[in-house]
Design an enzyme around this catalytic site. Sequence first.
Site, mmCIF file in Angstrom:
data_model
loop_
_atom_site.group_PDB
_atom_site.id
_atom_site.type_symbol
_atom_site.label_atom_id
_atom_site.label_comp_id
_atom_site.label_asym_id
_atom_site.label_seq_id
_atom_site.Cartn_x
_atom_site.Cartn_y
_atom_site.Cartn_z
ATOM 1 N N LEU A 50 -62.918 16.750 -3.650
ATOM 2 C CA LEU A 50 -63.628 16.402 -2.422
ATOM 3 C C LEU A 50 -62.609 15.705 -1.543
ATOM 4 O O LEU A 50 -61.851 14.861 -2.017
ATOM 5 C CB LEU A 50 -64.800 15.448 -2.694
ATOM 6 C CG LEU A 50 -66.139 16.045 -3.104
ATOM 7 C CD1 LEU A 50 -67.136 14.932 -3.415
ATOM 8 C CD2 LEU A 50 -66.702 16.979 -2.048
ATOM 9 N N ASP A 51 -62.580 16.051 -0.270
ATOM 10 C CA ASP A 51 -61.647 15.409 0.638
ATOM 11 C C ASP A 51 -61.895 13.907 0.674
ATOM 12 O O ASP A 51 -62.995 13.433 0.363
ATOM 13 C CB ASP A 51 -61.806 15.969 2.053
ATOM 14 C CG ASP A 51 -61.513 17.456 2.103
ATOM 15 O OD1 ASP A 51 -60.589 17.892 1.412
ATOM 16 O OD2 ASP A 51 -62.219 18.157 2.835
ATOM 17 N N ARG A 52 -60.890 13.178 1.084
ATOM 18 C CA ARG A 52 -60.990 11.713 1.169
ATOM 19 C C ARG A 52 -62.171 11.283 2.047
ATOM 20 O O ARG A 52 -62.837 10.294 1.770
ATOM 21 C CB ARG A 52 -59.676 11.170 1.736
ATOM 22 C CG ARG A 52 -59.586 9.674 1.783
ATOM 23 C CD ARG A 52 -58.195 9.276 2.234
ATOM 24 N NE ARG A 52 -58.110 7.842 2.361
ATOM 25 C CZ ARG A 52 -57.025 7.213 2.758
ATOM 26 N NH1 ARG A 52 -55.937 7.881 3.050
ATOM 27 N NH2 ARG A 52 -57.012 5.909 2.859
#
Length: 198
Positions: A50-52
């Site tokens: 999951l992206d930051r």
Amino acid sequence: MAYQYILFYKPYNVLSQFSEGKTPPASTTELRLTLKDFVPVADVYPVGRLDRDSEGLMLLTDHGRVQHRLSDPRFAHPRTYWVQVEQVPSAAALAQLRQGVTIKGYRTRPCQVKQLATAPELPPRDPPIRFRQSIPTAWLEMTLQEGKNRQVRRMTAAVGHPTLRLVRMAIAHLQLGTLQPGQWRSATADERQGLLQI
């Protein structure tokens, strides 16, 4: 030896890895939180990322076969997201998302998309999204069977509705459920059984 399966609610601004990696923080005062700041379980690894700036469900495991089958797009396991977007999408924009859009020279697979009638009950995000009274927002539920880098954000932007908040609610049969940001739990017996059948 029994395999470990950990369900984790990744908060906003946390990296989907156990080490900081090679990218230095933007400033010396910036705190770079990673999975190790929340999950004190050894030798498990994230299934996908999951992206930051995204939140929600992550699966951590030491079972290589399950990790491979959930990560490889050939097996087409669904991932469901709740997505807050700018403006209220038209029926045409939703249809375009369902049929697939072209992003960076790649045509996304058809997916399931519906607009939620009301905003979902989610924990507040820290920091909160920017709020502009003159620009309404809407929440979509999107179920994809692939996971290219920043795909959901690029898809909604491609139809003119930038993503403001992105929360993954499900991976295959696994659900975020009552977990709160930063919390984790071991998979139940039924969840483990489902993973072994993947």
